[in-house]
Design a protein around this motif. Structure first.
Motif, PDB file in Angstrom:
ATOM      1  N   LEU A   1       8.886  -8.227  -1.894  1.00  0.00           N
ATOM      2  CA  LEU A   1       7.584  -8.654  -2.372  1.00  0.00           C
ATOM      3  C   LEU A   1       6.775  -7.385  -2.586  1.00  0.00           C
ATOM      4  N   TYR A   2       6.300  -7.182  -3.787  1.00  0.00           N
ATOM      5  CA  TYR A   2       5.519  -5.961  -4.007  1.00  0.00           C
ATOM      6  C   TYR A   2       4.380  -6.224  -4.969  1.00  0.00           C
ATOM      7  N   PHE A   3       3.320  -5.471  -4.783  1.00  0.00           N
ATOM      8  CA  PHE A   3       2.145  -5.613  -5.631  1.00  0.00           C
ATOM      9  C   PHE A   3       1.647  -4.212  -5.933  1.00  0.00           C
ATOM     10  N   ALA A   4       1.891  -3.771  -7.155  1.00  0.00           N
ATOM     11  CA  ALA A   4       1.491  -2.415  -7.539  1.00  0.00           C
ATOM     12  C   ALA A   4       0.150  -2.463  -8.236  1.00  0.00           C
ATOM     13  N   ASP A   5      -0.783  -1.677  -7.774  1.00  0.00           N
ATOM     14  CA  ASP A   5      -2.011  -1.543  -8.548  1.00  0.00           C
ATOM     15  C   ASP A   5      -2.132  -0.138  -9.135  1.00  0.00           C
ATOM     16  N   ALA A   6      -3.253   0.136  -9.758  1.00  0.00           N
ATOM     17  CA  ALA A   6      -3.398   1.336 -10.587  1.00  0.00           C
ATOM     18  C   ALA A   6      -2.801   2.582  -9.942  1.00  0.00           C
TER      19      ALA A   6
ATOM     20  N   TYR B   1      13.704 -10.622  -5.341  1.00  0.00           N
ATOM     21  CA  TYR B   1      12.566  -9.692  -5.301  1.00  0.00           C
ATOM     22  C   TYR B   1      11.536 -10.126  -6.330  1.00  0.00           C
ATOM     23  N   LYS B   2      10.304 -10.198  -5.875  1.00  0.00           N
ATOM     24  CA  LYS B   2       9.239 -10.578  -6.799  1.00  0.00           C
ATOM     25  C   LYS B   2       8.085  -9.594  -6.698  1.00  0.00           C
ATOM     26  N   GLY B   3       7.569  -9.215  -7.846  1.00  0.00           N
ATOM     27  CA  GLY B   3       6.489  -8.240  -7.829  1.00  0.00           C
ATOM     28  C   GLY B   3       5.408  -8.543  -8.842  1.00  0.00           C
TER      29      GLY B   3
ATOM     30  N   GLY C   1       0.811  -1.212   0.000  1.00  0.00           N
ATOM     31  CA  GLY C   1       0.000   0.000   0.000  1.00  0.00           C
ATOM     32  C   GLY C   1       0.841   1.256   0.000  1.00  0.00           C
ATOM     33  N   GLY C   2       0.244   2.348  -0.509  1.00  0.00           N
ATOM     34  CA  GLY C   2       0.937   3.628  -0.568  1.00  0.00           C
ATOM     35  C   GLY C   2       0.894   4.149  -1.989  1.00  0.00           C
ATOM     36  N   SER C   3       1.033   5.471  -2.119  1.00  0.00           N
ATOM     37  CA  SER C   3       1.032   6.062  -3.449  1.00  0.00           C
ATOM     38  C   SER C   3       2.410   5.902  -4.091  1.00  0.00           C
TER      39      SER C   3
ATOM     40  N   GLU D   1      -5.288  -7.551  -2.238  1.00  0.00           N
ATOM     41  CA  GLU D   1      -4.794  -6.723  -3.336  1.00  0.00           C
ATOM     42  C   GLU D   1      -5.473  -7.107  -4.647  1.00  0.00           C
ATOM     43  N   LEU D   2      -5.538  -8.397  -4.890  1.00  0.00           N
ATOM     44  CA  LEU D   2      -6.130  -8.888  -6.133  1.00  0.00           C
ATOM     45  C   LEU D   2      -7.585  -8.473  -6.241  1.00  0.00           C
TER      46      LEU D   2
END
Lengths: 254, 415
Positions: B262-267, B290-292, B238-240, B408-409
């Motif tokens: 580990l990162y998951f970027a959304d819009a 590192y996996k994203g 989370g975070g901008s 997140e998904l």
């Protein structure tokens, strides 16, 4: 009794050269427990038929229908078709990185049954089926199709066929790329699945080789996007001797 | 469907380090990189080549105003956090919540604490800006040989532009897992120093589950003593704008580090990590993984992995990799591994980078087995990221992260 009924099916695909007509009016009825072989030269549209039944988005159905026990398959999503009892063993199954065979099988079984399978019997079933297909135990923990040889991928397809227990299965060139030992193992698996569940089979193949191990009730010769001739097992023998030459006039689609 | 990113490998030449003392220092050398105007096109100028030679200073005035063209900033949306690079930051104490554990102390210590500056020094303006302003540093000190875990949570930083400093020290032979959990809103630039004494075994997890508006710039500096082991985990969900740059110096012989991300970027999210491992002692070992995942319009991730195997680091073994999984159109993943080797006597040194797409054929395959599209995505993402989650070593946190990834998904599906 279950029936899969294909009526006057016309299918096209978009290519760089524009829309290409591939299926030109396919009619075929398969009853539960029957084995139909579809044979034909390359480019005749055999695989298109397989993928259209499964609902691959690349193929555009222009007209016709596919009914499964009175329900229109063409209106169903891909996953709904599987849940309705259809199965496609693919010629080139894709790799799914990060998803183990165990996890994948359990997720698929849960999706199709609508509830998770009882853990103990499920593990036993998986182990038994893998044993039957001479698949090493380590397969279960490998990622789906990742690094699998051609033969391993085909066994993995038949493993799913055995475990997911569809009403109808389409086997798309399952024999291609298999040596004779692997072909026997895979064929045994298909025969076992049929003996256990009485499913109907649509066997798509270029060669007659697999028909020595899986005996068809009907043979259809597929040329230029439609069935050109049909008969019993004796038709396969004739193709074995003569090849497809007599069907190839004036042209095929690809 | 998969694209290997740019690779670069350089057998380092002997660039004379301009009298930079060992751990870097705040003294200035005229003409040094970072002080003068940008060097592009300047004939005869030799740019800094070796990663360890980058200019370091705790004084923000030693760095020019950030333009976004600098190597360390060029992938970041610098215009969106000029307050953190240019303005005077609030360096006051803030509220923390902490679980408690025997043999772990959590306290505020003055700027004069002897540990400050021992693990590393700022190499860019936001870090120096934070360094200059903090009133007190938060110090987490681990002793005792038994395994233990502590979670320090910040959830009420608010939207004041802040600078902060944290020290995490693991005394010789001590062992612990320290989880830094971040939630709520924030605009913060901070430095975290991680100091491992001989044979210490420390896991540090930095967990970014900020609100959508938060901006977080962090530099972690770790110094690992003889035979000590640091597992460092960056989880950014989370975070901008979240930029967490871990910089690890394997300072003692036999030191070992595992850096996980580990990162998951959304819009619209920008998640960045610049990882630097400096093998500065013999028989040291490093692994970076590192996996994203990226999903949604303008989801953006950056991974830069620098590994420097110094001339003192004979017999070292290193490997770094970055993997990205692209789940939709409109995303961008940068992945830049760099390996620099100053000694020929190594056990291993390798790197890998791949960015793959969850494509229509995979989706079709899973759907053709009765699995819905939503479930198919979940299956693939969970499978992809689980490898990292499982290595964290804290069962409770691992379970929570699995749920967070699924959220997140689903969360992005709603957008």
């Amino acid at each position: 009794m279950s029936v899969l009924e294909i009526k006057d099916l016309h299918v096209s695909v978009e290519t760089d050269q524009g829309t290409k007509q591939i299926l030109r009016g396919v009619n075929l009825t398969i009853n539960e427990g029957e084995i139909h072989a579809i044979m034909g030269p390359n480019g005749s549209g055999k695989s298109t038929l397989a993928y259209t039944i499964a609902g691959h988005p690349k193929y555009h159905v222009e007209s016709g229908s596919i009914m499964l026990d009175g329900a229109e398959v063409l209106k169903m999503t891909v996953d709904a078709r599987a849940r309705a009892g259809l199965f496609l063993a693919m010629q080139y199954p894709v790799e799914i990185p990060g998803v183990t065979v165990t996890n994948f099988l359990r997720t698929a079984k849960t999706a199709i049954e609508g509830e998770a399978p009882p853990i103990r019997t499920w593990i036993k079933d998986v182990r038994q089926s893998m044993n039957n297909l001479r698949m090493d135990k380590t397969f279960a923990e490998r990622n789906v199709n990742e690094g699998f040889s051609g033969g391993e991928k085909k066994r993995n397809e038949i493993l799913q066929l055995e475990l997911l227990k569809p009403k109808f299965a389409v086997l798309d060139e399952t024999d291609s790329g298999l040596d004779v030992d692997a072909l026997k193992i895979v064929s045994e698996g298909v025969n076992r699945a049929k003996a256990n569940t009485g499913l109907g089979l649509l066997l798509i193949t270029h060669y007659t080789r697999i028909l020595r191990y899986i005996h068809p009730d009907f043979v259809h010769v597929f040329v230029n996007g439609r069935i050109a001739e049909q008969g019993g097992p004796e038709l396969a023998d004739r193709l074995e001797d003569e090849g497809y030459d007599r069907f190839l006039v004036p042209s095929n689609v690809g | 469907m998969s694209a290997a990113s740019a690779l670069s490998k350089s057998a380092s030449k002997t660039v004379p380090a301009p009298s930079t003392p060992a751990a870097g220092a705040s003294t200035l050398t005229p003409g040094q990189h970072g002080i003068k105007e940008h060097s592009d096109g300047r004939f005869g100028y030799v740019p800094v080549q070796t990663r360890s030679d980058r200019f370091k200073s705790v004084n923000v005035a030693d760095f020019e105003a950030v333009t976004g063209r600098e190597a360390v900033w060029k992938h970041s949306p610098v215009a969106k956090f000029t307050d953190l690079t240019a303005d005077v930051l609030d360096g006051s104490r803030y509220l923390i919540e902490s679980t408690s554990s025997a043999d772990i102390s959590v306290e505020w210590v003055p700027r004069t604490d002897a540990r400050i500056g021992t693990a590393g020094l700022p190499e860019e303006r936001a870090a120096a800006n934070a360094w200059g302003v903090f009133d007190d540093a938060l110090a987490i000190t681990v002793s005792g040989e038994e395994a233990k875990e502590i979670t320090v949570t910040r959830s009420a930083l608010g939207n004041t532009a802040r600078g902060a400093h944290t020290i995490i020290e693991a005394k010789p032979f001590s062992q612990a897992t320290v989880i830094l959990a971040n939630t709520g809103d924030a605009r913060i630039s901070e430095n975290i120093e991680i100091i491992l004494g001989e044979s210490a075994n420390l896991t540090v997890v930095s967990l970014q589950e900020w609100d959508d508006s938060a901006v977080h710039l962090a530099n972690h500096f770790a110094s690992i003593g003889r035979d000590a082991r640091l597992k460092h985990v960056v989880v950014s969900l989370g975070g901008s704008i979240v930029r967490v740059n871990p910089s690890v110096r394997l300072a003692g012989p036999g030191s070992d580090t595992l850096l996980l991300g580990l990162y998951f970027a959304d819009a619209g999210q920008h998640l960045e990590q610049q990882v630097y491992v400096f093998h500065d002692a013999p028989k040291s070992r490093s692994r970076v993984n590192y996996k994203g995942a990226l999903q949604g319009q303008d989801a953006r991730t950056v991974w830069i992995g620098d590994v420097l195997i110094g001339n003192k680091a004979a017999g070292t073994d290193s490997y770094e990799q970055n993997r990205n999984l692209v789940l939709s159109e409109g995303t961008r993943a940068d992945s830049i591994p760099n390996l620099e080797i100053e000694t020929g006597d190594i056990v291993g040194a390798g790197h890998a980078s791949a960015t793959g797409r969850f494509d229509d054929e995979q989706l079709f395959y899973l759907q053709s087995r009765g699995i819905t599209e939503e479930e198919a995505r979940r299956l693939v993402v969970r499978g992809f990221l689980t490898e990292v989650v499982q290595q964290i070593g804290s069962p409770e946190l691992e379970a929570r992260l699995q749920l967070a990834i699924e959220a997140e998904l689903i969360g992005t599906d709603d957008k």
